[in-house]
Design a protein around this motif. Structure first.
Motif, mmCIF file in Angstrom:
data_model
loop_
_atom_site.group_PDB
_atom_site.id
_atom_site.type_symbol
_atom_site.label_atom_id
_atom_site.label_comp_id
_atom_site.label_asym_id
_atom_site.label_seq_id
_atom_site.Cartn_x
_atom_site.Cartn_y
_atom_site.Cartn_z
ATOM 1 N N VAL A 31 0.820 -1.218 0.000
ATOM 2 C CA VAL A 31 0.000 0.000 0.000
ATOM 3 C C VAL A 31 0.849 1.262 0.000
ATOM 4 C CG1 VAL A 31 -1.979 -1.098 1.119
ATOM 5 C CG2 VAL A 31 -0.189 -0.047 2.532
ATOM 6 N N GLN A 32 2.161 1.123 0.265
ATOM 7 C CA GLN A 32 3.052 2.274 0.273
ATOM 8 C C GLN A 32 3.586 2.611 -1.114
ATOM 9 O OE1 GLN A 32 5.864 0.524 3.109
ATOM 10 N NE2 GLN A 32 5.341 2.108 4.588
ATOM 11 N N SER A 33 3.319 1.777 -2.104
ATOM 12 C CA SER A 33 3.902 1.961 -3.419
ATOM 13 C C SER A 33 3.586 3.339 -4.000
ATOM 14 C CB SER A 33 3.388 0.884 -4.384
ATOM 15 O OG SER A 33 3.874 1.118 -5.692
ATOM 16 N N ARG A 34 4.565 3.889 -4.696
ATOM 17 C CA ARG A 34 4.341 5.144 -5.417
ATOM 18 C C ARG A 34 3.547 4.929 -6.697
ATOM 19 N NH1 ARG A 34 9.993 8.425 -5.480
ATOM 20 N NH2 ARG A 34 8.883 9.418 -7.218
ATOM 21 N N GLY A 35 3.256 3.670 -6.992
ATOM 22 C CA GLY A 35 2.357 3.380 -8.092
ATOM 23 C C GLY A 35 3.051 3.198 -9.425
ATOM 24 N N ARG A 36 2.242 3.269 -10.479
ATOM 25 C CA ARG A 36 2.699 2.995 -11.834
ATOM 26 C C ARG A 36 2.692 4.270 -12.659
ATOM 27 N NH1 ARG A 36 2.234 -2.573 -11.824
ATOM 28 N NH2 ARG A 36 0.789 -3.387 -10.243
ATOM 29 N N LYS A 76 5.566 -6.222 -24.577
ATOM 30 C CA LYS A 76 4.185 -6.066 -25.047
ATOM 31 C C LYS A 76 4.103 -5.123 -26.253
ATOM 32 C CE LYS A 76 0.713 -6.189 -22.299
ATOM 33 N NZ LYS A 76 -0.288 -5.873 -21.249
ATOM 34 N N ASP A 77 5.016 -5.371 -27.215
ATOM 35 C CA ASP A 77 5.012 -4.608 -28.467
ATOM 36 C C ASP A 77 5.105 -3.103 -28.245
ATOM 37 O OD1 ASP A 77 4.743 -6.964 -30.009
ATOM 38 O OD2 ASP A 77 2.594 -6.977 -29.630
ATOM 39 N N GLY A 78 5.945 -2.712 -27.295
ATOM 40 C CA GLY A 78 6.198 -1.298 -27.063
ATOM 41 C C GLY A 78 5.360 -0.664 -25.967
ATOM 42 N N GLN A 79 4.443 -1.414 -25.389
ATOM 43 C CA GLN A 79 3.634 -0.859 -24.305
ATOM 44 C C GLN A 79 4.352 -0.907 -22.957
ATOM 45 O OE1 GLN A 79 -0.623 -2.118 -24.222
ATOM 46 N NE2 GLN A 79 -0.066 -3.377 -25.989
ATOM 47 N N GLY A 80 5.270 -1.859 -22.808
ATOM 48 C CA GLY A 80 5.913 -2.060 -21.518
ATOM 49 C C GLY A 80 4.992 -2.777 -20.559
ATOM 50 N N LEU A 81 5.520 -3.121 -19.392
ATOM 51 C CA LEU A 81 4.752 -3.865 -18.390
ATOM 52 C C LEU A 81 4.088 -2.961 -17.355
ATOM 53 C CD1 LEU A 81 7.214 -6.852 -17.728
ATOM 54 C CD2 LEU A 81 5.307 -6.723 -19.340
ATOM 55 N N ASN A 82 4.432 -1.667 -17.379
ATOM 56 C CA ASN A 82 3.827 -0.713 -16.444
ATOM 57 C C ASN A 82 3.961 -1.187 -14.999
ATOM 58 O OD1 ASN A 82 2.540 1.769 -15.944
ATOM 59 N ND2 ASN A 82 0.508 0.821 -15.867
ATOM 60 N N LEU A 83 5.195 -1.461 -14.587
ATOM 61 C CA LEU A 83 5.462 -1.948 -13.235
ATOM 62 C C LEU A 83 5.462 -0.807 -12.225
ATOM 63 C CD1 LEU A 83 8.381 -4.457 -13.972
ATOM 64 C CD2 LEU A 83 5.915 -4.893 -13.984
ATOM 65 N N THR A 84 5.405 -1.163 -10.968
ATOM 66 C CA THR A 84 5.455 -0.164 -9.906
ATOM 67 C C THR A 84 6.853 0.453 -9.824
ATOM 68 O OG1 THR A 84 6.028 -1.875 -8.298
ATOM 69 C CG2 THR A 84 3.689 -1.293 -8.494
ATOM 70 N N TYR A 85 6.899 1.633 -9.261
ATOM 71 C CA TYR A 85 8.151 2.376 -9.108
ATOM 72 C C TYR A 85 9.180 1.558 -8.340
ATOM 73 C CZ TYR A 85 11.350 5.957 -7.331
ATOM 74 O OH TYR A 85 12.463 6.684 -6.988
ATOM 75 N N GLU A 86 8.767 0.876 -7.275
ATOM 76 C CA GLU A 86 9.704 0.181 -6.394
ATOM 77 C C GLU A 86 10.361 -0.997 -7.102
ATOM 78 O OE1 GLU A 86 7.124 2.767 -4.446
ATOM 79 O OE2 GLU A 86 6.504 0.968 -5.563
ATOM 80 N N VAL A 87 9.610 -1.736 -7.906
ATOM 81 C CA VAL A 87 10.194 -2.844 -8.664
ATOM 82 C C VAL A 87 11.154 -2.305 -9.712
ATOM 83 C CG1 VAL A 87 9.693 -4.734 -10.268
ATOM 84 C CG2 VAL A 87 8.259 -4.402 -8.241
ATOM 85 N N ARG A 88 10.761 -1.246 -10.380
ATOM 86 C CA ARG A 88 11.602 -0.661 -11.418
ATOM 87 C C ARG A 88 12.936 -0.182 -10.840
ATOM 88 N NH1 ARG A 88 9.873 3.818 -12.738
ATOM 89 N NH2 ARG A 88 10.899 3.979 -14.785
ATOM 90 N N SER A 135 14.215 0.585 -1.701
ATOM 91 C CA SER A 135 13.703 -0.317 -0.667
ATOM 92 C C SER A 135 14.788 -1.260 -0.164
ATOM 93 C CB SER A 135 12.535 -1.136 -1.222
ATOM 94 O OG SER A 135 12.995 -2.038 -2.227
ATOM 95 N N LEU A 136 14.605 -1.755 1.073
ATOM 96 C CA LEU A 136 15.512 -2.783 1.576
ATOM 97 C C LEU A 136 15.432 -4.046 0.726
ATOM 98 C CD1 LEU A 136 15.285 -2.669 5.479
ATOM 99 C CD2 LEU A 136 17.103 -1.833 3.993
ATOM 100 N N GLU A 137 14.250 -4.298 0.166
ATOM 101 C CA GLU A 137 14.094 -5.454 -0.706
ATOM 102 C C GLU A 137 15.021 -5.354 -1.922
ATOM 103 O OE1 GLU A 137 10.388 -5.221 1.780
ATOM 104 O OE2 GLU A 137 11.673 -3.776 0.738
ATOM 105 N N ALA A 138 15.218 -4.151 -2.436
ATOM 106 C CA ALA A 138 16.149 -3.959 -3.554
ATOM 107 C C ALA A 138 17.585 -4.246 -3.122
ATOM 108 C CB ALA A 138 16.031 -2.538 -4.100
#
Length: 347
Positions: free
Chosen positions: A23-28, A145-157, A182-185
């Protein structure tokens, strides 16, 4: 309350205060409706797992070029091993396993064919250079996805972008990494090195490039002389040292870090730069260099493979994207079809 919200509430109850909650994610970058079954990082993990770039990792070199043996690592098996180690570390210190796994599964999506030799030659050919961690981010942002990208969350990126070490520091100090990383990174960054120093050693022994007796005494004394023991030692040290911290930081003991650095340098000197291994990669570099030049200089070849005729640096960028996405065997087949004469087969 739907299932996603139940899982998010479970994160709040059971994870460490230092864990990054969904729930803390900065989103996509592009807003989209949230899944009612999966928290954001689990959703990201699934998107990476089902991507074409992830499937291609099974035919990309880890250390040994196009190995004929069944048990050598590929870029895919390396990625799965990083993911397993990273989840073990994250679980041991109460971090978010979904975020950790998503970063781990995505960290090498931008790797070239032929391992680091492919990265090195593209880095010399492309204006502005080429780095696989930056290309991994480009894959999930722009190419999938043919140029669309996966639209991942900021933290994963950001975890994907910051996983790479080269021969630099294993543990990033506060002045070396973004404050919001993140510590996960950080966990994935360490797990990546744990995986490759142990498993590349295993492959090199299997390939007869080195023997167990060649390992430095410091490595044997600190980490052990068996792969399973080395990984066990590194994981236990990381978990115990990090759990002892009173602040949101990862840690390892000085002597285990010294053993890891020593093993990494040993691999560079005796495996990655080994003349027999290196000569294969030099030949592979020529394959990439000639395909790149053909895409840049030959309009017909460019049109056939890139689907258009971009100009200037954009053409070089597109050529690098195309080559970086190739598997080893596709690159070799394309090179053969393009540059090598074919036997006359007149009926």
């Amino acid at each position: 309350m739907n299932l996603r919200q139940e899982l998010e509430a479970r994160e709040e109850r059971f994870l460490s205060p230092f864990a990054f909650k969904s729930v803390q994610s900065r989103g996509r970058a592009r807003k989209e409706p949230e899944c009612d079954l999966r928290p954001a990082f689990q959703h990201d993990r699934d998107r990476i797992l089902y991507s074409k770039a992830f499937r291609r990792l099974k035919h990309k070199t880890q250390v040994f070029l196009s190995p004929s043996g069944d048990h050598y690592r590929t870029r895919l098996t390396h990625t799965l091993e990083v993911s397993q180690i990273a989840r073990t570390l994250a679980r041991g210190i109460g971090l978010n396993e979904d975020l950790t796994e998503a970063i781990a599964l995505g960290h090498d999506l931008g790797h070239t064919p032929f391992g680091h030799a492919g990265e090195s030659i593209l880095n010399s050919l492309l204006p502005g250079g080429f780095r696989h961690h930056q290309q991994s981010l480009r894959v999930v942002d722009e190419l999938e996805k043919d140029g669309q990208g996966l639209n991942l969350t900021y933290e994963v990126r950001m975890g994907i972008l910051w996983h790479s070490k080269g021969r630099g520091s294993i543990l990033l100090g506060p002045e070396e990494a973004p404050e919001d990383l993140s510590l996960e990174a950080h966990v994935v960054r360490v797990a990546d090195l744990m995986a490759y120093v142990a498993h590349d050693t295993d492959d090199a022994i299997r390939g007869g490039v080195i023997s167990v007796d060649d390992l430095p005494q410091l490595v044997v004394a600190v980490l052990g002389n068996r792969i399973s023991r080395q990984i066990n030692t590194m994981i236990r040290d990381f978990i115990s040292m990090t759990r002892a911290q009173k602040a949101p930081k990862v840690a390892m003991s000085d002597h285990v870090l010294e053993g890891m650095y020593c093993l990494r340098e040993f691999l560079w000197d005796n495996v990655y730069d080994n003349l027999e291994v290196h000569s294969d990669f030099m030949r592979a570099s020529k394959v990439i260099e000639e395909l790149f030049s053909k895409l840049v200089d030959d309009d017909n070849f460019c049109l056939e493979h890139l689907g258009g005729l971009p100009r200037g640096e954009e053409r070089m960028r597109r050529a690098a994207d195309y080559i970086a996405g190739m598997t080893d065997r596709y690159a070799l087949k394309l090179y053969e079809d393009t540059f090598l004469p074919k036997p006359w087969a007149r009926l």
